[in-house]
Every structure is written in C-alpha cells, then in structure tokens.
Enzyme design. Structure first.
Site, PDB file in Angstrom:
ATOM      1  N   SER A 260      -4.060  11.685   4.017  1.00  0.00           N
ATOM      2  CA  SER A 260      -4.924  10.709   4.686  1.00  0.00           C
ATOM      3  C   SER A 260      -4.309   9.319   4.672  1.00  0.00           C
ATOM      4  O   SER A 260      -3.688   8.916   3.680  1.00  0.00           O
ATOM      5  CB  SER A 260      -6.269  10.680   3.951  1.00  0.00           C
ATOM      6  OG  SER A 260      -7.031   9.573   4.350  1.00  0.00           O
TER       7      SER A 260
ATOM      8  N   TYR B 146     -11.571   9.392  -3.572  1.00  0.00           N
ATOM      9  CA  TYR B 146     -11.127  10.289  -2.493  1.00  0.00           C
ATOM     10  C   TYR B 146      -9.648  10.043  -2.185  1.00  0.00           C
ATOM     11  O   TYR B 146      -8.833  10.980  -2.173  1.00  0.00           O
ATOM     12  CB  TYR B 146     -11.970  10.074  -1.218  1.00  0.00           C
ATOM     13  CG  TYR B 146     -11.324  10.725  -0.010  1.00  0.00           C
ATOM     14  CD1 TYR B 146     -11.344  12.112   0.127  1.00  0.00           C
ATOM     15  CD2 TYR B 146     -10.659   9.962   0.957  1.00  0.00           C
ATOM     16  CE1 TYR B 146     -10.710  12.720   1.208  1.00  0.00           C
ATOM     17  CE2 TYR B 146     -10.030  10.568   2.032  1.00  0.00           C
ATOM     18  CZ  TYR B 146     -10.050  11.945   2.159  1.00  0.00           C
ATOM     19  OH  TYR B 146      -9.409  12.546   3.210  1.00  0.00           O
TER      20      TYR B 146
ATOM     21  N   LYS C   5      -6.134  12.438  -2.855  1.00  0.00           N
ATOM     22  CA  LYS C   5      -5.114  12.837  -1.872  1.00  0.00           C
ATOM     23  C   LYS C   5      -3.731  12.412  -2.333  1.00  0.00           C
ATOM     24  O   LYS C   5      -2.743  13.127  -2.169  1.00  0.00           O
ATOM     25  CB  LYS C   5      -5.436  12.219  -0.506  1.00  0.00           C
ATOM     26  CG  LYS C   5      -6.664  12.817   0.156  1.00  0.00           C
ATOM     27  CD  LYS C   5      -6.382  14.228   0.652  1.00  0.00           C
ATOM     28  CE  LYS C   5      -7.627  14.928   1.122  1.00  0.00           C
ATOM     29  NZ  LYS C   5      -7.395  16.306   1.577  1.00  0.00           N
TER      30      LYS C   5
END
Ligand code: NAD
Ligand code: WQD
Length: 342
Positions: free
Chosen positions: A129, A153, A157
């Site tokens: 991302s 989050y 990643k």
C-alpha cells in the site's frame, strides 16, 4: 498466461480480489479462491463467475490464520503462484485494534508463507500500500523513497514487506512482487462488481457515490488548508480494473528476476477532493452537497505515485482515466444501492 497452471487468490471476494479474479478468468487462468468473508460475501464469488462467464476451479471459505484449513487447500491443488489480497484494511480501525491488524495482516502472511514453503510454491504477488510512505515529503513517490508508516495498518504492510524481503534473501528460489497500490476506486464496467463498504464508507469515492445517490447527506471535505493547489488533499486514484490488469501482468513477470521486487501501482496523476467532486457531479449530472470540516487525523496532503518503475519493468501503464473511474463507480452505486445484499 499459462493455461494449465493454477493460481491461488486469497481475499478473492473482496474489492480488488473480485475484479482480479474476473480479469484472470477472462484470460484463461485457472484460479482457486480463498476468503473468510469477514469483509465480503459469497455473492461476490457468484458475480465473479457471472461476469467472467465461467467459474473458478474451486472456492474455499477459510481463514488464513486457520493453518489446518489452509494446509488442506494446498494439499488439494498444485499452485503455480499465489496472489495474496486477504487483509484487514481500515486505517482508523487499525488504530483501535492494532493486535487484530498485526495478527491478520502479518500473521496471515506468515501462515501463507508457511503453507507455500511446505508445498514448494515459490511465486507470490503481495498487496502492499502507498500508506507505507506515510507523511511523504515529496511527490511523486518512487519505490526507494523512505517508508514512514503512521498507523498499525500501514506498519503491518511495511512489516510484511520486510518479512518477504528477508525470506527472499535467504531462500533464493522465491520470486515475490509487492505491489504498492495508491487509491484504487471505480468498479467493473458491467456494474455487477464494485466496492461494498460495510456501514458508512471511510473512503472518499464510495462516500461521494452514496451522497450522489441520496443515501448520505453531504460529503465532509476533510480540510481545505493543505499546501495543495486548491487546499484539499491530493491522491493518485487508480481504476480497480487497472489494478486487476496489473496483477495479471505481474504473474507474467514474476520470473523476470528471483527475490523480492517492490513496485508502485498508480497513475502518476494527482486529483484533489474538489476535483473528484466536480468529476462526479459532471458524471451524475447534479451538484454533490459538501461542507468543509477539519482535517482528518493522520491524513497527509498529497500522495502520488511515480509509475516509471513498473513501466520499465513490464512495459505496462494504466489506461483508465478519472472519468472512467467515476462513471463505473456511479453505475455500480445505481445498480446496487445496498451493495450485494439487495
Ligand atoms: P477487501 O476488504 O475488500 O478485501 C480483502 C478480503 O480479504 C475480504 O474479502 C476479506 O473477507 C478477506 N479476508 C480478510 N481477512 C482474512 C483472513 N484472515 N482469511 C481469509 N480472508 C480474509 O479489501 P481490498 O480493498 O480488496 O484490498 C485488498 C488488498 O489490497 C488488502 O491487502 C489491502 O490491504 C490492499 N490495499 C487496498 C487498498 C484500497 O484502498 N482498497 C489500497 C492499498 C492496498
Ligand atoms: C482520500 C482523500 C481525505 C473521506 C486510504 C488508506 C490507504 C489506502 C488507500 C489501503 C483524502 C479525503 C476522505 C471523506 C474527505 N488503502 N476525504 N472526506 O486516506 O488517501 O487512503 O485508502 O491501503 O492506506 O488510508 O483514502 O479515500 O479515505 O481519502 O475529504 O469523507 O479524500 O482527506 O484527502 P486515503 P480516502
């Protein structure tokens, strides 16, 4: 596209997974789907088969963290490669529930790696991302710009990329592509597949679509005092069909080089919230009500990809423009006012 090989797709019923499954089926790729439907529904799988005109080889309702269930999937098939979409993706929720995010996103990835390793599967495409760039100090962003994740989050990643990179260094037979998507939006042009947020959307495009449809009152523009041309946040929106196509092309390039490779998936074009609103109003033929509110905590001014590396590596670039993104998102909203449940 190898006709006889089989690709495992995790998180296949989700927004990006479902579009990628259609793209792969339409190009003759055999696929096996895994999803626990924690953020999707089996209806998406029905629609994948309907849109593509043929079903996947197999579909499993399974949680990646259930190692026994995952092992059974790998025992039942011989996979040529894996595309790993399954993850939790809501930035705000990740701040509230960091353990769940590390468990699912990092733990899910290591469980998958374990199963791949045990069954001799050595090729992986991983969903990364743009959020790992965090509060970027310059745009456009290249893959070598520093990672500055600012929430669990994004950190999850980034940790996955670190794990994959380290494993690749030590196991030279592996080929891994981590694709850092910017802001995927839009829907399949059939209007049958799209983004189905649970509850009130966090992301701007589905939010605008629901305002345009009269389901929400007005868009809150999170700040108009950013150092951008019109003061609102600038993002690199990329059509989900371009993301899907990118995965099909990625499979063809996994063997270009062994080891880990990181590539941006973006258009290289920035669009502000005001520009997005105007584009939506043009397409739906009516102004979209909005108000300016304060900045959303954790938001950054501008995130735009430098797509040069993927163009060099694959001779590939996105082709769908902002109008197509908005038209397809609007068509999906109109045909599916309550998502897949109606
Ligand atoms: P999504 O939530 O629509 O799809 C993810 C799918 O994974 C869902 O169907 C969900 O049910 C499934 N899943 C979650 N945890 C699982 C588990 N433990 N076991 C099995 N299945 C599980 O999300 P999306 O937008 O399609 O995103 C796909 C991937 O791309 C994710 O890894 C996400 O982090 C990444 N990504 C998304 C965006 C975006 O803006 N949509 C941007 C960059 C990266
Ligand atoms: C876009 C712009 C907001 C909602 C998220 C994740 C990121 C990645 C992509 C997964 C910003 C503004 C938004 C609203 C608004 N996903 N906005 N009103 O935050 O760029 O990225 O999706 O990897 O990790 O963080 O996307 O669509 O939420 O916001 O004004 O109601 O729209 O401030 O400028 P974001 P978004």
């Amino acid at each position: 596209m190898p006709g006889s090989s089989t690709v495992l797709v995790t998180g296949a019923a989700g927004f990006i997974g479902s579009h990628t499954c259609v793209e792969l089926l339409e190009h003759g790729q055999e696929i096996v789907l895994v999803d626990n439907y924690s953020n999707s529904s089996p209806e998406a799988v029905e629609r994948i088969a309907k849109v593509a005109g043929r079903p996947p080889a197999a579909v499993y309702e399974a949680d990646l963290l259930d190692r026994r269930a995952l092992g059974k999937v790998f025992e039942a098939h011989s996979f040529d490669a894996v595309i790993h979409f399954a993850a939790k993706k809501a930035v705000g929720e990740s701040v509230e529930q960091p353990v769940d995010y590390y468990d699912t996103n990092v733990g899910g990835t290591t469980a998958l790696l374990r199963a791949m390793h045990d069954h001799g599967v050595r090729r992986l495409v991983f969903s990364s991302s743009c959020s790992i760039y965090g509060d970027a100090t310059k745009v456009p962003l290249t893959e070598s710009d520093p990672a500055r994740p600012t929430n669990p989050y994004a950190t999850s990643k980034w940790l996955c990329e670190q794990v994959l990179s380290d494993v690749c260094r030590r196991l030279p037979e592996l080929s891994v592509l981590a694709l850092r998507y910017f802001n995927p939006v839009g829907a399949h042009p059939s209007g049958l597949l799209g983004e189905v947020p649970h509850g009130v959307p966090d992301n701007v495009m589905p939010y605008i679509a629901q305002v345009a449809a009269g389901r929400l009152g007005r868009l809150k523009i999170f700040g108009d005092d950013y150092p951008t041309p019109d003061g609102t946040g600038v993002r690199d929106y990329i059509h989900v069909m371009d993301v899907a196509e990118g995965h099909r092309v990625a499979l063809d390039h996994l063997d270009d080089e062994r080891g880990m490779r990181v590539l941006n998936l973006g258009t290289g074009r920035g669009t502000s919230v005001r520009q997005l609103l105007a584009a939506f109003a043009d397409v739906c033929g009516a102004p979209i009500p909005y108000e300016i509110t304060g900045r959303r905590p954790g938001d950054v001014a501008e995130l735009v990809a430098d797509p040069t590396a993927v163009a060099r590596a694959w001779g590939w670039a996105t082709t769908r423009d902002l109008t197509a993104m908005v038209e397809d998102a609007w068509r999906f909203q109109q045909i599916n006012p309550s998502g897949y449940g109606n």
